[in-house]
Design a protein around this motif. Sequence first.
Motif, PDB file in Angstrom:
ATOM      1  N   SER A 163       0.959  -0.880   0.046  1.00  0.00           N
ATOM      2  CA  SER A 163      -0.073  -0.112  -0.539  1.00  0.00           C
ATOM      3  C   SER A 163       1.292   1.443  -0.075  1.00  0.00           C
ATOM      4  O   SER A 163       0.456   2.300   0.054  1.00  0.00           O
ATOM      5  N   PHE A 213      -0.690   9.055  -0.154  1.00  0.00           N
ATOM      6  CA  PHE A 213      -1.637   8.927   0.256  1.00  0.00           C
ATOM      7  C   PHE A 213      -2.670   7.936   0.507  1.00  0.00           C
ATOM      8  O   PHE A 213      -2.573   7.458   2.245  1.00  0.00           O
ATOM      9  N   THR A 214      -2.457   6.734  -0.066  1.00  0.00           N
ATOM     10  CA  THR A 214      -2.384   5.066   0.225  1.00  0.00           C
ATOM     11  C   THR A 214      -1.519   4.749   1.112  1.00  0.00           C
ATOM     12  O   THR A 214      -2.636   4.212   2.618  1.00  0.00           O
ATOM     13  N   LEU A 273      -2.626   6.322   4.708  1.00  0.00           N
ATOM     14  CA  LEU A 273      -4.290   5.632   5.229  1.00  0.00           C
ATOM     15  C   LEU A 273      -3.800   4.110   5.416  1.00  0.00           C
ATOM     16  O   LEU A 273      -5.029   3.288   6.384  1.00  0.00           O
ATOM     17  N   SER A 274      -3.499   3.539   4.828  1.00  0.00           N
ATOM     18  CA  SER A 274      -3.186   2.374   5.045  1.00  0.00           C
ATOM     19  C   SER A 274      -2.077   2.069   7.068  1.00  0.00           C
ATOM     20  O   SER A 274      -2.630   1.184   7.578  1.00  0.00           O
ATOM     21  N   ILE A 284      -2.923   4.104   9.063  1.00  0.00           N
ATOM     22  CA  ILE A 284      -4.296   4.176  10.152  1.00  0.00           C
ATOM     23  C   ILE A 284      -5.002   2.466  10.496  1.00  0.00           C
ATOM     24  O   ILE A 284      -5.080   2.015  11.458  1.00  0.00           O
ATOM     25  N   GLY A 285      -5.227   2.074   9.499  1.00  0.00           N
ATOM     26  CA  GLY A 285      -5.685   0.837   9.722  1.00  0.00           C
ATOM     27  C   GLY A 285      -4.918   0.130  10.402  1.00  0.00           C
ATOM     28  O   GLY A 285      -5.348  -0.788  11.250  1.00  0.00           O
ATOM     29  N   GLY A 336      -0.068   7.938   9.296  1.00  0.00           N
ATOM     30  CA  GLY A 336      -1.530   7.776   9.411  1.00  0.00           C
ATOM     31  C   GLY A 336      -1.537   6.776  11.022  1.00  0.00           C
ATOM     32  O   GLY A 336      -2.292   6.544  11.600  1.00  0.00           O
TER      33      GLY A 336
END
Length: 280
Positions: free
Chosen positions: A20, A25-26, A29-30, A32-33, A68
């Motif tokens: 990711s 940006f990806t 987000l990864s 965060i997850g 993130g």
Amino acid sequence: MRVGMTRAFGADLHKFVSASTGNRFTAFLSGIGVTALLQSSTATALIVAAFCGRGIIKLGAGLALILGADVGTTLVAQALSFDLSWLAPLLMIAGYIMFSVFRRAGKLEHIGKFLMGLALMLFALSWIKQSAGPLQDSDVLKVVLQSLEKDPILAVLLTALLTWLAHSSLAIVLLLVSFVVSGVIPVHVGLVMVLGANLGGVFAPIFATMKGNREGCRIPVGNLIMRLIGVVACLPFIDLIYGWIVDLGDDPARIIVNFHTAFNVALALVFLPFTSVVAR
């Protein structure tokens, strides 16, 4: 919790992280997850540092992922700041059943370990709130708090030290929530100490990667640079920020966790377009 989740989904998390990071940006987000699952931005930082050290991901993408991760740990704080003590016995029972019945059965055993860890955290938060109440009448604590109110830099440094010793900014922020709700710490002092918790959270990964190669160590050092700039920029305006946060709600617990989230989101918005600059 971290051990249970890592052993249940560790290989999948590593594949997800490495796949990711095509753009910042990806990667953000990864981060965060993954951190929402691992309950620890420190654990995420060590994974990313290892990948950068091996050349699997680039430094700029790794820094975006760390931004993130720092936002992800605030979402966990948001969830755990609610009164979930009623959920703790249910999680403990379910976790124990899964751990004992499905022992050596793969992921279910480790998910059970995760649930028991979450139950213990909820029990601990409830006990901290109960035991922190009498501290309001402590003369020694009043003297300490007076010095912290007059010297915000000391409050930041003290909380940063405590966070490094605890190896978890999440734990310290939740501890501050308990103290503020119990009236032990004034809310505006709690906001200053949240800045210290955010700063102190970067030191454990730095020391953990210091003996490795330079590429891996650059991830936590880059995080330190971004966090230090954010804390220095935010500290002089803490009274103004306090007024803005109060407008969102006057519940002390929500003020602390909302500020924690807002600080990390703002830091991500500022630095995410410039991760390549920070990398250089």
